[in-house]
Design an enzyme around this catalytic site. Structure first.
Site, mmCIF file in Angstrom:
data_model
loop_
_atom_site.group_PDB
_atom_site.id
_atom_site.type_symbol
_atom_site.label_atom_id
_atom_site.label_comp_id
_atom_site.label_asym_id
_atom_site.label_seq_id
_atom_site.Cartn_x
_atom_site.Cartn_y
_atom_site.Cartn_z
ATOM 1 N N CYS A 290 -1.978 8.713 -1.119
ATOM 2 C CA CYS A 290 -2.759 7.368 -1.225
ATOM 3 C C CYS A 290 -2.337 6.852 -2.687
ATOM 4 O O CYS A 290 -2.833 7.641 -3.480
ATOM 5 C CB CYS A 290 -4.202 7.559 -0.969
ATOM 6 N N CYS B 112 1.045 1.137 -1.101
ATOM 7 C CA CYS B 112 0.129 1.651 -0.309
ATOM 8 C C CYS B 112 0.613 2.132 1.099
ATOM 9 O O CYS B 112 1.336 1.701 1.693
ATOM 10 C CB CYS B 112 -1.001 0.472 0.129
HETATM 11 N N1 DGL Z 1 -3.590 4.104 1.680
HETATM 12 C C1 DGL Z 1 -4.005 3.913 0.359
HETATM 13 C C2 DGL Z 1 -2.976 3.534 -0.742
HETATM 14 O O1 DGL Z 1 -1.932 4.064 -0.611
HETATM 15 C C3 DGL Z 1 -5.155 2.881 -0.071
HETATM 16 C C4 DGL Z 1 -5.844 1.920 0.987
HETATM 17 C C5 DGL Z 1 -7.350 1.979 0.923
HETATM 18 O O2 DGL Z 1 -7.639 0.785 0.152
HETATM 19 O O3 DGL Z 1 -8.219 2.763 1.101
HETATM 20 O O4 DGL Z 1 -3.212 2.860 -1.672
#
Ligand code: DGL
Length: 263
Positions: free
Chosen positions: A75, A186
């Site tokens: 993430c 993301c």
């Molecule tokens: N999947 C996450 C990232 O790579 C973020 C998603 C979220 O906002 O929870 O930033």
């Protein structure tokens, strides 16, 4: 049990990190993985940094409690808010964090038009700003928050006309100017790559950080001689902080778990 035989933990705010798990399974098929999605608290990208740090730490503690040998923060938002803090606090275990693939984009397209996308938090945090300072002299880099994608992916609505409209509104002006590369900063975004491709056209290279992150995770294991060398097919266990069964089913579908052992 030998450290080599312990599982690798992967966390995300929800389903996005499955795009990293997919790559991890491809490059390290012999390893066992525990994936933890913080589905009760998704999205992270609209929260305060302190809150994201606390939530990420809860995920890390869960995975440590499950006896993992390494943790991949799949993430970008959690990495920017918490990775440095967690590495210092849990120094016994390698913690690898995904970051927007700015460097590979610039190296492949020097002087080109590059669009970096991510959540508001990722694009605003110091970690990203420091990286930007290094690479902004080498290409024309622009930023576009696209945190709105996260909810669509979490709800299994990646193919909805609403998402298409959101992507058109935010990305068409960039596509009209012509993009050499677009960075998916993301981990939820690779799940709508085809929808993005339809807007930016065939000549824009779309990059994400999954492979680079997994290769770094492998390097860290090799350095410690913790990489599993057994001739076996590893397993994947998908867990969540929430209690929505449909989430697990979506996760298994997205990861393509039918080919592997899921407990
Ligand atoms: N999947 C996450 C990232 O790579 C973020 C998603 C979220 O906002 O929870 O930033």
């Amino acid at each position: 049990m030998e450290v080599q035989d312990l599982p690798i933990g992967i966390m995300d705010s929800g389903l996005g990190g499955l795009s990293v798990l997919r790559e991890a399974v491809r490059l390290m098929p012999q390893e066992n993985f525990i994936y933890y999605g913080d589905s009760a608290n998704t999205p992270y990208g609209t929260r305060a940094v302190e809150e994201i740090r606390e939530l990420t730490e809860n995920c890390v503690r869960y995975l440590i409690g499950r006896g993992v040998k390494e943790i991949i923060i799949a993430c970008n938002t959690a990495t920017s808010a918490a990775a440095a803090y967690l590495r210092e606090k849990y120094a016994d275990i390698p913690i690898i964090g995904i970051e927007p693939a700015m460097k590979p984009a610039v190296l492949k397209h020097p002087g080109g038009n590059i669009l970096i996308t991510g959540t508001e938090v990722t694009l605003r945090e110091q970690k990203f700003r420091d990286q930007l300072k290094i690479y902004e002299k080498q290409a024309n880099i622009n930023l576009q928050p696209l945190g709105g994608i996260v909810g669509f992916v979490e709800q299994g609505k990646a193919d909805s006309p609403e998402l298409e409209e959101y992507l058109r509104e935010t990305l068409s002006p960039w596509a009209e100017r012509g993009l050499d590369a677009l960075v998916l900063g993301c981990t939820h975004f690779p799940f709508v790559k085809e929808q993005i491709r339809r807007i930016v056209g065939p000549r824009t290279e779309i990059l994400d950080g999954a492979e680079g992150t997994v290769r770094e995770a492998m390097r860290q294991l090799m350095k410690r001689e913790w990489l599993c060398v057994a001739a076996r097919k590893g397993s994947v266990e998908i867990c969540q902080s929430g209690s929505d069964e449909a989430w697990i089913l979506r996760a298994e579908q997205m990861q393509g778990c039918e080919e592997r052992d899921v407990f």
